[in-house]
Scaffold this motif. Structure first.
Motif, PDB file in Angstrom:
ATOM      1  N   GLY A 199       1.700 -43.339  -8.490  1.00 17.86           N
ATOM      2  CA  GLY A 199       1.358 -42.477  -9.609  1.00 17.86           C
ATOM      3  C   GLY A 199       1.803 -41.042  -9.453  1.00 17.86           C
ATOM      4  O   GLY A 199       1.470 -40.188 -10.278  1.00 17.86           O
ATOM      5  N   ILE A 231      -4.336 -36.826  -5.468  1.00 16.95           N
ATOM      6  CA  ILE A 231      -3.969 -36.650  -6.873  1.00 16.95           C
ATOM      7  C   ILE A 231      -4.358 -35.263  -7.368  1.00 16.95           C
ATOM      8  O   ILE A 231      -4.241 -34.969  -8.549  1.00 16.95           O
ATOM      9  CB  ILE A 231      -4.579 -37.734  -7.780  1.00 16.95           C
ATOM     10  CG1 ILE A 231      -6.114 -37.691  -7.750  1.00 16.95           C
ATOM     11  CG2 ILE A 231      -4.062 -39.101  -7.422  1.00 16.95           C
ATOM     12  CD1 ILE A 231      -6.753 -38.483  -8.870  1.00 16.95           C
ATOM     13  N   ALA A 255      -1.852 -43.805 -18.450  1.00 19.15           N
ATOM     14  CA  ALA A 255      -1.147 -43.355 -17.252  1.00 19.15           C
ATOM     15  C   ALA A 255      -2.091 -43.333 -16.062  1.00 19.15           C
ATOM     16  O   ALA A 255      -1.709 -43.650 -14.931  1.00 19.15           O
ATOM     17  CB  ALA A 255      -0.559 -41.968 -17.481  1.00 19.15           C
ATOM     18  N   THR A 256      -3.327 -42.961 -16.309  1.00 17.69           N
ATOM     19  CA  THR A 256      -4.390 -42.966 -15.311  1.00 17.69           C
ATOM     20  C   THR A 256      -5.702 -42.961 -16.089  1.00 17.69           C
ATOM     21  O   THR A 256      -5.705 -42.591 -17.267  1.00 17.69           O
ATOM     22  CB  THR A 256      -4.271 -41.743 -14.365  1.00 17.69           C
ATOM     23  OG1 THR A 256      -5.091 -41.914 -13.218  1.00 17.69           O
ATOM     24  CG2 THR A 256      -4.638 -40.447 -15.046  1.00 17.69           C
ATOM     25  N   ASP A 259       7.461 -41.114  -6.539  1.00 23.26           N
ATOM     26  CA  ASP A 259       6.251 -41.806  -6.969  1.00 23.26           C
ATOM     27  C   ASP A 259       6.102 -43.103  -6.190  1.00 23.26           C
ATOM     28  O   ASP A 259       7.031 -43.913  -6.113  1.00 23.26           O
ATOM     29  CB  ASP A 259       6.379 -42.093  -8.481  1.00 23.26           C
ATOM     30  CG  ASP A 259       5.107 -42.634  -9.123  1.00 23.26           C
ATOM     31  OD1 ASP A 259       4.486 -43.526  -8.527  1.00 23.26           O
ATOM     32  OD2 ASP A 259       4.770 -42.196 -10.235  1.00 23.26           O
ATOM     33  N   GLY A 296      -2.584 -32.658 -11.138  1.00 21.67           N
ATOM     34  CA  GLY A 296      -2.308 -34.009 -10.645  1.00 21.67           C
ATOM     35  C   GLY A 296      -1.442 -33.971  -9.400  1.00 21.67           C
ATOM     36  O   GLY A 296      -1.056 -32.904  -8.917  1.00 21.67           O
ATOM     37  N   MET A 330     -10.589 -42.580  -6.448  1.00 21.18           N
ATOM     38  CA  MET A 330      -9.377 -42.611  -7.253  1.00 21.18           C
ATOM     39  C   MET A 330      -8.156 -42.761  -6.377  1.00 21.18           C
ATOM     40  O   MET A 330      -8.093 -42.212  -5.304  1.00 21.18           O
ATOM     41  CB  MET A 330      -9.268 -41.316  -8.065  1.00 21.18           C
ATOM     42  CG  MET A 330     -10.364 -41.185  -9.108  1.00 21.18           C
ATOM     43  SD  MET A 330     -10.245 -42.416 -10.397  1.00 21.18           S
ATOM     44  CE  MET A 330      -8.721 -41.910 -11.178  1.00 21.18           C
ATOM     45  N   HIS A 386       1.160 -36.859 -16.939  1.00 21.97           N
ATOM     46  CA  HIS A 386       0.004 -37.072 -17.823  1.00 21.97           C
ATOM     47  C   HIS A 386      -0.888 -35.832 -17.873  1.00 21.97           C
ATOM     48  O   HIS A 386      -1.256 -35.353 -18.950  1.00 21.97           O
ATOM     49  CB  HIS A 386      -0.758 -38.287 -17.293  1.00 21.97           C
ATOM     50  CG  HIS A 386      -2.135 -38.472 -17.836  1.00 21.97           C
ATOM     51  ND1 HIS A 386      -2.413 -38.599 -19.170  1.00 21.97           N
ATOM     52  CD2 HIS A 386      -3.339 -38.565 -17.198  1.00 21.97           C
ATOM     53  CE1 HIS A 386      -3.717 -38.760 -19.355  1.00 21.97           C
ATOM     54  NE2 HIS A 386      -4.303 -38.742 -18.168  1.00 21.97           N
ATOM     55  N   ARG A 407       3.782 -40.048 -12.494  1.00 22.50           N
ATOM     56  CA  ARG A 407       3.101 -40.383 -13.742  1.00 22.50           C
ATOM     57  C   ARG A 407       1.811 -39.572 -13.945  1.00 22.50           C
ATOM     58  O   ARG A 407       1.526 -39.115 -15.057  1.00 22.50           O
ATOM     59  CB  ARG A 407       2.803 -41.880 -13.770  1.00 22.50           C
ATOM     60  CG  ARG A 407       4.076 -42.733 -13.860  1.00 22.50           C
ATOM     61  CD  ARG A 407       3.832 -44.169 -13.436  1.00 22.50           C
ATOM     62  NE  ARG A 407       3.642 -44.296 -11.993  1.00 22.50           N
ATOM     63  CZ  ARG A 407       3.228 -45.416 -11.394  1.00 22.50           C
ATOM     64  NH1 ARG A 407       2.928 -46.481 -12.125  1.00 22.50           N
ATOM     65  NH2 ARG A 407       3.101 -45.463 -10.090  1.00 22.50           N
ATOM     66  N   ILE A 408       1.045 -39.360 -12.886  1.00 24.51           N
ATOM     67  CA  ILE A 408      -0.214 -38.614 -13.031  1.00 24.51           C
ATOM     68  C   ILE A 408       0.040 -37.143 -13.358  1.00 24.51           C
ATOM     69  O   ILE A 408      -0.556 -36.613 -14.305  1.00 24.51           O
ATOM     70  CB  ILE A 408      -1.098 -38.786 -11.779  1.00 24.51           C
ATOM     71  CG1 ILE A 408      -1.536 -40.250 -11.651  1.00 24.51           C
ATOM     72  CG2 ILE A 408      -2.323 -37.879 -11.860  1.00 24.51           C
ATOM     73  CD1 ILE A 408      -2.223 -40.586 -10.337  1.00 24.51           C
TER      74      ILE A 408
END
Length: 451
Positions: free
Chosen positions: A200, A154, A434-435, A197, A175, A451, A207, A203-204
């Motif tokens: 995440g 991430i 989102a995270t 994805d 991210g 994580m 975010h 999405r990460i």
């Protein structure tokens, strides 16, 4: 004679400066437009595809110089833009729109590297289906963007292209794994990007970089033509999806992609077009919200963001109800690691064979690839410190196809249980973090092993 020449030289210089200023002002104006505004001006002929492409090429390189997010320019982008301008027919929902593409998505003649040296000459023989549909809709793919090594992080760093930074604070991570996409769009160097994805990866970065990302339902968009970090893995299914500055842009892209061309080029994609009636409905929604999972991982800043959004939605006339997903602890620390790690780490071992591992991935590799015996030992030692990570590590390696099927049965049972809870709550949408954390410091990435 000398005096008579001087005004001519000065005037020529001033005209030249003025022209450059006008070009730069126009490019700045182009960059400031939203995707719907840009698309409309391209179709109206107020802007040419070449003008728009060159504005974003210049901006992308400026952003890249600051945060290192682009891996390669796409060689035929200018030819493609000139071709569109000369055609005379301004058709396609994304006519003339420059699009950035994540490293692992196929573009003919370009390498999909996953940030690995062994794939530096892994040239795609043809465009992925999603790129082909974008081109049919008039889009101009113009750069490819960076990913973490093997797309297993991430954060974002690899030995080929280096470390990508956050456009809003270069001391922080953008991210992952659609890292370059999030960073480039967040920095203004792209108006639209395509990432993918599994857990995440759209999405990460969205975010962390302050943009919008959309992970569609699995198989809603074609997966044909992108290099997956875990091919064959069916427990947690990934998908391509768009990334952009705002929701209206994501909507326009999904309208452009969910068309007969997509369904014909990949018959595995269900032929369901964009549902205009649902998106354009003015009916108030019943929205479930989560301030934090039962896992209690979210930081105060993240729960505060959810609360602010909840209040804004209530003021807009929607009904907000608290929703707690069933057994999220079980899902996060039993089901997901057992599905993603069902191969015992063999895929990542093969990927990393002969490679120089990035420091953060190097620290995680022993946990991803260790034998069942050592999983049990390390899991036992970690139990007093982190029972959840201990459980995630301690799952038995698969010995038979039957074992795999049973693992997938557990996954399917949980999906049904989650859907039952959703239906019982009678919600239309789920609002959640989102995270659990905001964008972290680059040097702190090694502390996020859980994580």
């Amino acid at each position: 004679m000398e005096d008579s020449r001087l005004p001519v030289v000065v005037c020529t210089t001033l005209v030249g400066v003025l022209t450059v200023y006008e070009v730069q002002a126009k490019r700045k104006e182009i960059i400031s437009l939203t995707l719907p505004q840009l698309s409309q001006q391209l179709k109206d002929g107020q802007l040419s595809a070449v003008q728009v492409l060159q504005a974003y090429q210049q901006k992308a390189m400026a952003v890249h110089d600051d945060i290192n997010c682009v891996t390669e320019p796409i060689p035929d982008a200018l030819f493609r833009a000139k071709e569109l301008d000369s055609a005379g027919q301004r058709s396609g929902l994304l006519y003339g729109v420059p699009v950035s593409i994540k490293d692992n998505i196929d573009i003919k003649g370009m390498a999909n590297t996953l940030g690995l040296v062994k794939y530096l000459e892994n040239y795609a023989e043809e465009d992925s289906v999603i790129v082909r549909v974008l081109r049919k809709q008039g889009a101009v793919p113009f750069v490819k963007t960076n990913v973490p090594q093997a797309m297993m992080d991430i954060s974002c760093s690899n030995p080929l292209f280096g470390t990508t930074l956050n456009p809003h604070d270069p001391t922080r991570s953008p991210g992952g794994s659609s890292s370059g996409e999030g960073a480039l769009i967040g920095g203004g160097g792209s108006i639209l990007g395509i990432g993918n994805d599994i857990a995440g990866s759209i999405r990460i970065p969205a975010h962390f970089c302050g943009i919008c990302g959309f992970k569609p339902t699995a198989n809603r968009l074609s997966k044909q033509g992108y290099l997956n970090c875990s091919p064959g893995q069916q427990g947690v299914i990934g998908t391509c999806g768009p990334m952009a500055r705002d929701v209206d842009s994501l909507v326009l892209v999904m309208k452009a992609l969910l068309v007969p061309d997509m369904f014909q080029l990949d018959p595995l994609v269900p032929p369901i077009p964009f549902r205009h009636e649902i998106y354009e409905s003015k009916k108030p929604l019943k929205i479930g919200y989560i301030l934090d999972w039962e896992l209690k991982l979210a930081t105060p800043a993240i729960t505060r963001a959810v609360e602010i959004t909840k209040e804004a939605l209530e003021k807009a006339g929607h009904e907000l109800v608290l929703f707690q997903p069933p057994k999220s602890d079980h899902a996060f620390y039993n089901i997901i690691p057992r599905c993603l790690g069902a191969d015992g780490g063999k895929t990542i071992r093969n990927r990393m064979s002969g490679e120089i591992a990035n420091p953060r991935l190097k620290a995680q590799l022993p946990y991803l690839t260790m034998s069942y015996f050592w999983r049990k030992v390390v899991g036992f030692l970690l139990r007093p410190i982190s029972p959840r990570i201990s459980r995630a590590l301690s799952h038995r390696l698969l010995r038979t196809i039957y074992d795999l099927w049973q693992r997938l049965v557990v996954r399917e049972d949980y999906v049904r249980e989650f859907l039952d809870a959703w239906e019982e709550a009678d919600i239309d949408v789920l609002l959640c973090p989102a995270t659990p954390i905001p964008a972290f410091k680059v040097e702190g990435a090694s502390a996020l092993s859980g994580m």
